[in-house]
Design a protein around this motif. Sequence first.
Motif, PDB file in Angstrom:
ATOM      1  N   ASN A  62       0.804  -1.217   0.000  1.00 32.07           N
ATOM      2  CA  ASN A  62       0.000   0.000   0.000  1.00 32.07           C
ATOM      3  C   ASN A  62       0.839   1.269   0.000  1.00 32.07           C
ATOM      4  OD1 ASN A  62      -2.608  -1.083  -0.070  1.00 32.07           O
ATOM      5  ND2 ASN A  62      -2.600  -1.472   2.129  1.00 32.07           N
ATOM      6  N   ASN A  63       2.078   1.170   0.480  1.00 31.20           N
ATOM      7  CA  ASN A  63       2.936   2.362   0.516  1.00 31.20           C
ATOM      8  C   ASN A  63       3.971   2.363  -0.608  1.00 31.20           C
ATOM      9  OD1 ASN A  63       4.503   0.293   1.449  1.00 31.20           O
ATOM     10  ND2 ASN A  63       5.297   1.376   3.255  1.00 31.20           N
ATOM     11  N   ALA A  64       3.725   1.605  -1.667  1.00 27.30           N
ATOM     12  CA  ALA A  64       4.625   1.606  -2.822  1.00 27.30           C
ATOM     13  C   ALA A  64       4.716   3.023  -3.397  1.00 27.30           C
ATOM     14  CB  ALA A  64       4.127   0.633  -3.886  1.00 27.30           C
ATOM     15  N   LEU A  65       5.900   3.409  -3.856  1.00 27.55           N
ATOM     16  CA  LEU A  65       6.112   4.763  -4.379  1.00 27.55           C
ATOM     17  C   LEU A  65       5.146   5.109  -5.499  1.00 27.55           C
ATOM     18  CD1 LEU A  65      10.023   4.925  -4.535  1.00 27.55           C
ATOM     19  CD2 LEU A  65       8.520   6.226  -3.000  1.00 27.55           C
ATOM     20  N   SER A  66       5.006   4.194  -6.459  1.00 31.53           N
ATOM     21  CA  SER A  66       4.153   4.456  -7.620  1.00 31.53           C
ATOM     22  C   SER A  66       2.696   4.602  -7.205  1.00 31.53           C
ATOM     23  CB  SER A  66       4.297   3.322  -8.634  1.00 31.53           C
ATOM     24  OG  SER A  66       4.050   2.068  -8.017  1.00 31.53           O
ATOM     25  N   LEU A  67       2.260   3.794  -6.265  1.00 25.38           N
ATOM     26  CA  LEU A  67       0.863   3.831  -5.830  1.00 25.38           C
ATOM     27  C   LEU A  67       0.561   5.120  -5.070  1.00 25.38           C
ATOM     28  CD1 LEU A  67      -1.704   2.183  -5.951  1.00 25.38           C
ATOM     29  CD2 LEU A  67      -0.989   0.985  -3.874  1.00 25.38           C
ATOM     30  N   GLU A  68       1.470   5.538  -4.220  1.00 27.73           N
ATOM     31  CA  GLU A  68       1.260   6.779  -3.473  1.00 27.73           C
ATOM     32  C   GLU A  68       1.187   7.990  -4.409  1.00 27.73           C
ATOM     33  OE1 GLU A  68       4.269   7.032  -0.455  1.00 27.73           O
ATOM     34  OE2 GLU A  68       3.101   5.815   0.937  1.00 27.73           O
ATOM     35  N   LYS A  69       2.047   8.015  -5.408  1.00 24.77           N
ATOM     36  CA  LYS A  69       2.025   9.129  -6.367  1.00 24.77           C
ATOM     37  C   LYS A  69       0.755   9.099  -7.203  1.00 24.77           C
ATOM     38  CE  LYS A  69       3.720  12.676  -8.492  1.00 24.77           C
ATOM     39  NZ  LYS A  69       3.859  13.978  -7.804  1.00 24.77           N
ATOM     40  N   LEU A  70       0.311   7.901  -7.582  1.00 27.56           N
ATOM     41  CA  LEU A  70      -0.890   7.810  -8.408  1.00 27.56           C
ATOM     42  C   LEU A  70      -2.131   8.224  -7.628  1.00 27.56           C
ATOM     43  CD1 LEU A  70      -1.669   7.132 -11.267  1.00 27.56           C
ATOM     44  CD2 LEU A  70      -2.099   4.783 -10.571  1.00 27.56           C
ATOM     45  N   ARG A  71      -2.130   7.997  -6.329  1.00 28.40           N
ATOM     46  CA  ARG A  71      -3.251   8.480  -5.511  1.00 28.40           C
ATOM     47  C   ARG A  71      -3.358  10.000  -5.595  1.00 28.40           C
ATOM     48  NH1 ARG A  71      -1.051   4.670  -1.442  1.00 28.40           N
ATOM     49  NH2 ARG A  71      -2.377   2.793  -1.399  1.00 28.40           N
ATOM     50  N   GLN A  72      -2.218  10.675  -5.588  1.00 28.39           N
ATOM     51  CA  GLN A  72      -2.223  12.139  -5.698  1.00 28.39           C
ATOM     52  C   GLN A  72      -2.740  12.574  -7.070  1.00 28.39           C
ATOM     53  OE1 GLN A  72       1.755  13.555  -4.777  1.00 28.39           O
ATOM     54  NE2 GLN A  72       1.947  12.167  -3.045  1.00 28.39           N
ATOM     55  N   ILE A  73      -2.270  11.890  -8.094  1.00 27.64           N
ATOM     56  CA  ILE A  73      -2.705  12.216  -9.455  1.00 27.64           C
ATOM     57  C   ILE A  73      -4.202  11.962  -9.613  1.00 27.64           C
ATOM     58  CG2 ILE A  73      -2.556  11.430 -11.850  1.00 27.64           C
ATOM     59  CD1 ILE A  73       0.456  11.067 -11.421  1.00 27.64           C
ATOM     60  N   ALA A  74      -4.680  10.871  -9.017  1.00 31.37           N
ATOM     61  CA  ALA A  74      -6.084  10.491  -9.174  1.00 31.37           C
ATOM     62  C   ALA A  74      -7.031  11.558  -8.623  1.00 31.37           C
ATOM     63  CB  ALA A  74      -6.335   9.150  -8.482  1.00 31.37           C
ATOM     64  N   GLU A  75      -6.602  12.276  -7.592  1.00 35.60           N
ATOM     65  CA  GLU A  75      -7.476  13.315  -7.034  1.00 35.60           C
ATOM     66  C   GLU A  75      -7.825  14.368  -8.082  1.00 35.60           C
ATOM     67  OE1 GLU A  75      -9.019  13.322  -4.125  1.00 35.60           O
ATOM     68  OE2 GLU A  75      -8.156  11.317  -3.887  1.00 35.60           O
ATOM     69  N   LYS A  76      -6.902  14.622  -9.007  1.00 38.67           N
ATOM     70  CA  LYS A  76      -7.198  15.575 -10.080  1.00 38.67           C
ATOM     71  C   LYS A  76      -8.262  14.997 -11.014  1.00 38.67           C
ATOM     72  CE  LYS A  76      -2.369  17.179 -10.120  1.00 38.67           C
ATOM     73  NZ  LYS A  76      -1.151  17.333 -10.953  1.00 38.67           N
ATOM     74  N   LEU A  77      -8.184  13.690 -11.277  1.00 40.98           N
ATOM     75  CA  LEU A  77      -9.139  13.043 -12.163  1.00 40.98           C
ATOM     76  C   LEU A  77     -10.540  13.078 -11.592  1.00 40.98           C
ATOM     77  CD1 LEU A  77      -7.088   9.873 -13.201  1.00 40.98           C
ATOM     78  CD2 LEU A  77      -7.390  11.973 -14.523  1.00 40.98           C
ATOM     79  N   TRP A  78     -10.681  12.772 -10.296  1.00 45.54           N
ATOM     80  CA  TRP A  78     -12.012  12.690  -9.699  1.00 45.54           C
ATOM     81  C   TRP A  78     -12.701  14.054  -9.710  1.00 45.54           C
ATOM     82  CZ3 TRP A  78     -10.569   8.447 -10.838  1.00 45.54           C
ATOM     83  CH2 TRP A  78      -9.800   7.550 -10.117  1.00 45.54           C
ATOM     84  N   GLN A  79     -11.933  15.133  -9.686  1.00 47.08           N
ATOM     85  CA  GLN A  79     -12.524  16.471  -9.708  1.00 47.08           C
ATOM     86  C   GLN A  79     -13.276  16.739 -11.017  1.00 47.08           C
ATOM     87  OE1 GLN A  79      -9.396  19.284  -8.908  1.00 47.08           O
ATOM     88  NE2 GLN A  79      -8.907  18.403  -6.921  1.00 47.08           N
ATOM     89  N   TRP A  80     -12.900  15.997 -12.073  1.00 48.51           N
ATOM     90  CA  TRP A  80     -13.519  16.232 -13.376  1.00 48.51           C
ATOM     91  C   TRP A  80     -14.763  15.384 -13.593  1.00 48.51           C
ATOM     92  CZ3 TRP A  80      -8.061  15.541 -15.868  1.00 48.51           C
ATOM     93  CH2 TRP A  80      -7.291  16.680 -15.583  1.00 48.51           C
ATOM     94  N   ASN A  81     -15.045  14.513 -12.665  1.00 47.74           N
ATOM     95  CA  ASN A  81     -16.219  13.623 -12.817  1.00 47.74           C
ATOM     96  C   ASN A  81     -17.494  14.380 -12.489  1.00 47.74           C
ATOM     97  OD1 ASN A  81     -18.016  11.547 -12.978  1.00 47.74           O
ATOM     98  ND2 ASN A  81     -17.132  10.328 -11.342  1.00 47.74           N
TER      99      ASN A  81
END
Length: 251
Positions: free
Chosen positions: A232-251
């Motif tokens: 759950n604390n993998a580098l790629s996963l943590e960064k993608l969680r941050q990126i995903a917040e931008k995506l959800w704002q557009w829904n």
Amino acid sequence: MGFIIALAGKGGTGKTTIAALLVRVLNEQNKGSILAIDADPNSNLAEFLGIKVNKSIGDILDDIARNPDMVPKSVSKDAFIEYEVQKALEETEDFTVLTMGKPEGPGCYCYVNNVLRNIMSKLIDDFHYIIIDNEAGLEHLSRRTTRCADCLIVVSCPTEADLRAAKRIFALAKDLKIKIRRKTLIVNRVDTTFDEGDFRKIEGVDYLGCIPEDKEILELSRRTSSLVSLSNNALSLEKLRQIAEKLWQWN
């Protein structure tokens, strides 16, 4: 109506990895029902999600092409294909996977494009989020077998060659007149020397951010295709969680 995120990128950029991790992020955040569509002929998305695929749409079309009599006389061909596609859905408690595959017989997709369009439209309306892992050529979007995407994510590696390839994919989407609400870019497998510079400057494209090279993913890829055991604390996963917040704002 589902929120459609389509991913594209040339081979080797980690596009399918990003697609699989987006499914994981959606699930852990309880965003709603998820349909993951593997629209790349080199189908790997289900494996990355730890799912075994028993049949793809390509397999269904091949079966019917080789044996037309398998369609019952009391059922229309369209209805039979839709029934077989429903059977091909791989369902888990957390998400559903559909693998498009690629038929061996020439011209198979030409015959069923309208049927697939209707089926996909119904499926998409049954889910809150749809993640589509495309090949670089955007085959299924260009054939209109799925409707417009709310967000197109092109995944690139941090090189000039990959930047040029990403620009070609965006240009292709424009040339094909694919309806896309937002065009976005993620740069994958970056190191500490990466300069975002020109990656931020593609006209009409929202730069979502970069994801660092993840040794844990590299190690998993050596042992298995599945990303299920990624911590759950993998580098790629943590960064993608941050990126995903931008995506959800557009829904």
